[in-house]
Design a protein around this motif. Sequence first.
Motif, short mmCIF file in Angstrom:
data_model
loop_
_atom_site.label_atom_id
_atom_site.label_comp_id
_atom_site.label_asym_id
_atom_site.label_seq_id
_atom_site.Cartn_x
_atom_site.Cartn_y
_atom_site.Cartn_z
N LEU A 1 51.39 35.23 29.07
CA LEU A 1 50.55 35.21 29.14
C LEU A 1 50.20 34.66 30.30
CD1 LEU A 1 50.30 32.48 25.57
CD2 LEU A 1 48.62 35.06 25.94
N GLY A 2 51.05 33.69 31.01
CA GLY A 2 51.30 33.15 33.03
C GLY A 2 50.81 34.36 33.52
N LEU A 3 51.92 35.70 33.35
CA LEU A 3 51.10 37.05 33.78
C LEU A 3 49.63 37.56 33.57
CD1 LEU A 3 52.70 39.44 35.41
CD2 LEU A 3 53.22 40.39 33.64
N ILE A 4 49.95 37.23 32.46
CA ILE A 4 47.27 37.83 31.76
C ILE A 4 47.33 37.05 32.91
CG2 ILE A 4 46.51 38.40 30.49
CD1 ILE A 4 48.56 38.55 28.53
N ILE A 5 46.99 36.13 32.26
CA ILE A 5 46.35 34.93 33.80
C ILE A 5 46.64 34.91 35.20
CG2 ILE A 5 46.00 32.30 33.93
CD1 ILE A 5 46.55 31.36 31.11
N PHE A 6 47.16 35.21 35.35
CA PHE A 6 47.73 35.24 37.17
C PHE A 6 46.70 36.20 37.39
CE2 PHE A 6 49.80 37.32 40.90
CZ PHE A 6 50.05 36.36 42.21
N PHE A 7 47.23 37.40 37.02
CA PHE A 7 46.74 38.82 37.62
C PHE A 7 44.56 38.98 36.83
CE2 PHE A 7 45.69 43.85 36.06
CZ PHE A 7 45.92 43.83 37.57
N SER A 8 44.69 38.41 36.46
CA SER A 8 43.40 38.16 35.49
C SER A 8 42.47 37.35 37.12
CB SER A 8 42.63 37.51 34.27
OG SER A 8 43.19 38.17 33.38
N PHE B 1 43.96 37.16 39.87
CA PHE B 1 43.89 37.96 41.32
C PHE B 1 42.90 38.39 41.82
CE2 PHE B 1 46.51 41.65 43.26
CZ PHE B 1 46.38 41.27 44.55
N SER B 2 43.16 39.59 39.94
CA SER B 2 42.10 41.04 40.10
C SER B 2 40.73 39.93 40.32
CB SER B 2 41.87 41.86 39.17
OG SER B 2 43.04 42.07 38.36
N ILE B 3 39.90 39.05 39.65
CA ILE B 3 38.72 38.47 40.40
C ILE B 3 38.40 38.46 41.25
CG2 ILE B 3 37.00 36.81 40.03
CD1 ILE B 3 38.33 36.98 36.77
N VAL B 4 39.67 37.81 41.95
CA VAL B 4 38.96 37.23 43.61
C VAL B 4 39.37 38.61 44.20
CG1 VAL B 4 40.69 36.16 45.41
CG2 VAL B 4 40.37 34.60 43.54
N TRP C 1 35.84 40.43 44.12
CA TRP C 1 34.78 39.18 45.26
C TRP C 1 34.58 39.31 46.05
CZ3 TRP C 1 36.10 34.26 47.13
CH2 TRP C 1 35.04 33.74 47.49
N LEU C 2 36.19 39.27 46.86
CA LEU C 2 36.05 39.35 48.47
C LEU C 2 36.06 40.83 49.44
CD1 LEU C 2 39.91 37.89 48.93
CD2 LEU C 2 37.68 37.29 49.44
N PHE C 3 35.88 41.74 47.94
CA PHE C 3 36.16 43.03 48.58
C PHE C 3 34.56 43.46 48.39
CE2 PHE C 3 40.52 44.00 49.19
CZ PHE C 3 40.15 44.75 50.45
N ASN C 4 33.01 42.04 47.62
CA ASN C 4 32.49 42.56 47.58
C ASN C 4 31.24 43.07 48.86
OD1 ASN C 4 29.71 43.02 46.37
ND2 ASN C 4 30.08 41.02 45.81
N PRO C 5 30.64 43.73 49.06
CA PRO C 5 29.80 44.24 50.10
C PRO C 5 28.80 42.61 50.32
CG PRO C 5 29.90 46.16 48.83
CD PRO C 5 30.21 44.89 48.09
N ASN C 6 27.86 42.44 49.79
CA ASN C 6 27.05 41.04 49.53
C ASN C 6 28.35 39.65 50.14
OD1 ASN C 6 24.50 42.40 49.13
ND2 ASN C 6 25.73 41.29 46.95
#
Length: 56
Positions: free
Chosen positions: A12-19, A21-24, A27-32
């Motif tokens: 569960l910790g791995l799933i939460i961390f990976f989720s 991390f993926s969202i960040v 968000w960071l590579f969004n052109p806006n």
Amino acid sequence: MIGFISDNAGVLGLIIFFSIFSIVVIWLFNPNFKKKIESHKFIPIKNEKVIYVRKK
């Protein structure tokens, strides 16, 4: 419920961390986001004192 969480805490910790991390990363590579950050680079810093150090 608590038993399930404690038995599977690692997964569960791995799933939460990976989720998160993926969202960040998305968000960071969004052109806006890049345009927003680029617009902030020219904001002056108040009470800025520049000290020049000469290297020998």
